[in-house]
Motif scaffolding. Structure first.
Motif, mmCIF file in Angstrom:
data_model
loop_
_atom_site.group_PDB
_atom_site.id
_atom_site.type_symbol
_atom_site.label_atom_id
_atom_site.label_comp_id
_atom_site.label_asym_id
_atom_site.label_seq_id
_atom_site.Cartn_x
_atom_site.Cartn_y
_atom_site.Cartn_z
ATOM 1 N N ALA A 155 0.813 -1.220 0.000
ATOM 2 C CA ALA A 155 0.000 0.000 0.000
ATOM 3 C C ALA A 155 0.844 1.267 0.000
ATOM 4 C CB ALA A 155 -0.944 0.000 1.208
ATOM 5 N N GLU A 156 2.111 1.159 0.361
ATOM 6 C CA GLU A 156 3.007 2.312 0.359
ATOM 7 C C GLU A 156 3.396 2.746 -1.054
ATOM 8 O OE1 GLU A 156 6.316 1.065 2.675
ATOM 9 O OE2 GLU A 156 5.258 1.148 4.592
ATOM 10 N N VAL A 157 3.195 1.846 -2.026
ATOM 11 C CA VAL A 157 3.591 2.144 -3.403
ATOM 12 C C VAL A 157 2.487 2.956 -4.078
ATOM 13 C CG1 VAL A 157 4.255 1.168 -5.630
ATOM 14 C CG2 VAL A 157 4.895 -0.012 -3.500
ATOM 15 N N PRO A 158 2.807 4.148 -4.595
ATOM 16 C CA PRO A 158 1.788 4.968 -5.264
ATOM 17 C C PRO A 158 1.126 4.204 -6.404
ATOM 18 C CG PRO A 158 3.776 6.250 -4.873
ATOM 19 C CD PRO A 158 4.124 4.825 -4.536
ATOM 20 N N GLY A 159 -0.207 4.249 -6.428
ATOM 21 C CA GLY A 159 -0.943 3.565 -7.486
ATOM 22 C C GLY A 159 -1.458 2.197 -7.102
ATOM 23 N N VAL A 160 -0.988 1.648 -5.981
ATOM 24 C CA VAL A 160 -1.438 0.331 -5.535
ATOM 25 C C VAL A 160 -2.681 0.500 -4.670
ATOM 26 C CG1 VAL A 160 -0.886 -1.715 -4.161
ATOM 27 C CG2 VAL A 160 0.847 -0.725 -5.670
ATOM 28 N N THR A 161 -3.796 -0.012 -5.164
ATOM 29 C CA THR A 161 -5.076 0.102 -4.466
ATOM 30 C C THR A 161 -5.368 -1.160 -3.659
ATOM 31 O OG1 THR A 161 -6.282 -0.878 -6.308
ATOM 32 C CG2 THR A 161 -5.955 1.524 -6.350
ATOM 33 N N ALA A 162 -6.428 -1.100 -2.886
ATOM 34 C CA ALA A 162 -6.844 -2.276 -2.119
ATOM 35 C C ALA A 162 -7.194 -3.433 -3.054
ATOM 36 C CB ALA A 162 -8.046 -1.919 -1.238
ATOM 37 N N GLY A 163 -7.805 -3.105 -4.201
ATOM 38 C CA GLY A 163 -8.144 -4.143 -5.168
ATOM 39 C C GLY A 163 -6.921 -4.823 -5.734
ATOM 40 N N ILE A 164 -5.872 -4.063 -6.018
ATOM 41 C CA ILE A 164 -4.625 -4.635 -6.528
ATOM 42 C C ILE A 164 -4.004 -5.547 -5.481
ATOM 43 C CG2 ILE A 164 -2.236 -4.084 -7.172
ATOM 44 C CD1 ILE A 164 -3.342 -1.554 -8.531
ATOM 45 N N ILE A 165 -3.984 -5.101 -4.248
ATOM 46 C CA ILE A 165 -3.414 -5.909 -3.167
ATOM 47 C C ILE A 165 -4.162 -7.234 -3.051
ATOM 48 C CG2 ILE A 165 -3.088 -6.057 -0.669
ATOM 49 C CD1 ILE A 165 -2.608 -3.006 -0.712
ATOM 50 N N THR A 166 -5.484 -7.190 -3.116
ATOM 51 C CA THR A 166 -6.275 -8.422 -3.043
ATOM 52 C C THR A 166 -5.927 -9.361 -4.191
ATOM 53 O OG1 THR A 166 -8.116 -7.325 -1.933
ATOM 54 C CG2 THR A 166 -8.605 -9.383 -3.069
ATOM 55 N N ASP A 167 -5.819 -8.826 -5.409
ATOM 56 C CA ASP A 167 -5.502 -9.658 -6.565
ATOM 57 C C ASP A 167 -4.116 -10.295 -6.430
ATOM 58 O OD1 ASP A 167 -7.925 -9.112 -7.661
ATOM 59 O OD2 ASP A 167 -7.200 -7.633 -9.110
ATOM 60 N N LEU A 168 -3.148 -9.533 -5.947
ATOM 61 C CA LEU A 168 -1.805 -10.075 -5.752
ATOM 62 C C LEU A 168 -1.821 -11.183 -4.709
ATOM 63 C CD1 LEU A 168 0.332 -6.784 -5.788
ATOM 64 C CD2 LEU A 168 0.195 -8.514 -7.591
ATOM 65 N N LYS A 169 -2.583 -10.993 -3.643
ATOM 66 C CA LYS A 169 -2.649 -11.997 -2.581
ATOM 67 C C LYS A 169 -3.387 -13.256 -3.039
ATOM 68 C CE LYS A 169 -0.009 -10.068 0.136
ATOM 69 N NZ LYS A 169 1.295 -10.722 0.384
ATOM 70 N N VAL A 170 -4.333 -13.102 -3.954
ATOM 71 C CA VAL A 170 -5.010 -14.278 -4.519
ATOM 72 C C VAL A 170 -4.015 -15.107 -5.331
ATOM 73 C CG1 VAL A 170 -6.711 -15.026 -6.220
ATOM 74 C CG2 VAL A 170 -7.332 -13.302 -4.540
ATOM 75 N N VAL A 171 -3.186 -14.434 -6.121
ATOM 76 C CA VAL A 171 -2.173 -15.155 -6.910
ATOM 77 C C VAL A 171 -1.175 -15.853 -5.986
ATOM 78 C CG1 VAL A 171 -0.316 -14.912 -8.599
ATOM 79 C CG2 VAL A 171 -2.429 -13.612 -8.888
ATOM 80 N N GLU A 172 -0.761 -15.144 -4.924
ATOM 81 C CA GLU A 172 0.157 -15.752 -3.962
ATOM 82 C C GLU A 172 -0.476 -16.990 -3.336
ATOM 83 O OE1 GLU A 172 2.619 -14.593 0.114
ATOM 84 O OE2 GLU A 172 0.651 -13.718 -0.286
ATOM 85 N N ALA A 173 -1.726 -16.883 -2.924
ATOM 86 C CA ALA A 173 -2.418 -18.014 -2.301
ATOM 87 C C ALA A 173 -2.562 -19.179 -3.274
ATOM 88 C CB ALA A 173 -3.793 -17.570 -1.796
ATOM 89 N N ALA A 174 -2.825 -18.876 -4.542
ATOM 90 C CA ALA A 174 -2.945 -19.928 -5.548
ATOM 91 C C ALA A 174 -1.620 -20.681 -5.708
ATOM 92 C CB ALA A 174 -3.378 -19.325 -6.883
ATOM 93 N N GLY A 175 -0.521 -19.935 -5.719
ATOM 94 C CA GLY A 175 0.793 -20.580 -5.827
ATOM 95 C C GLY A 175 1.072 -21.493 -4.656
#
Length: 227
Positions: free
Chosen positions: A72-92
């Motif tokens: 979230a500290e990175v400009p442009g990263v929204t809550a939706g982006i964080i959720t999508d990244l965490k879904v990919v991590e969980a899938a892996g």
């Protein structure tokens, strides 16, 4: 593509085609991350953000493993982006775990290592994980027993063995991570492992190994003949 069509549309199509034809190995980390971000940000050029994330965290894997607060500290990263990244991590992680649960753990050791690294290698805090095995060395349960700080996790041998008895486990594999990246065992790691063995052995519970994972690889206390 008309003059009014954003320039990144063609780039997206080409990137998807390259991924489909050649697979992920043909793409650098930032382009693989772009493919993930396409769904999060459908109407914007995501290449600058993908490059910034990889630059800041170091790799595709480290971006996925980064905590929501750091992302979230990175400009442009929204809550939706964080959720999508965490879904990919969980899938892996789920895919790696599936390889471990398919067959006896000791006959699929490389899958165990892959799973442990996927689950823990890029965390920014220490975590102590237990893989509980039955008499056939099949996985009964995979549990995080303790989480700690950047360089320490409190581990209580009697609590470890107590949980093994509750699950009727015949054997254990101990796993923890070194956020520093270097998986070299410390003297404290060795001492703690031997204490767990001392408590577990009289109760008929085998400690197969203690695996330490980090960004730079992994270490096996048994392989190093430290236990």
């Amino acid at each position: 593509m008309t003059d009014s069509t954003p320039h990144y549309h063609g780039h997206r199509d080409r990137l998807r085609a390259r991924f489909t034809e050649f697979g992920s190995e043909a793409l650098p980390d930032y382009e693989l991350l772009e493919l993930v971000l396409f769904r999060s940000i459908p109407r914007r050029d995501v290449k600058p953000l993908a490059k910034e994330l990889v630059k800041r965290f170091g790799s595709f894997a480290k971006v996925l493993a980064a905590s929501p607060a750091r992302l979230a500290e990175v400009p442009g990263v929204t809550a939706g982006i964080i959720t999508d990244l965490k879904v990919v991590e969980a899938a892996g992680r789920r895919l790696a775990r599936g390889e471990v649960t398919k067959r006896p753990v000791l006959s699929s050791w490389s899958s165990v290592i892959d799973y442990c690294r996927a689950a823990m290698a890029f965390m920014d805090k220490e975590q102590f994980r237990l893989l509980f095995l039955d008499k056939r060395n099949a996985l009964i349960a995979d549990e995080v027993q303790q989480s700690g700080t950047v360089d320490h996790t409190p581990v209580y041998p009697r609590e470890v063995v107590k949980r093994a008895l509750e699950l009727s486990a015949s054997a254990l594999i101990l796993v923890h991570n070194h956020p520093s990246g270097d998986p070299t065992p410390s003297s404290a790691d060795v001492k703690m492992t031997r204490e767990i063995i001392d408590v577990a052995t009289p109760l008929g519970i085998t400690i197969h190994d203690h695996i330490i994972v980090g960004r730079e690889g992994h270490a096996s206390l048994k392989g190093l003949k430290l236990i």
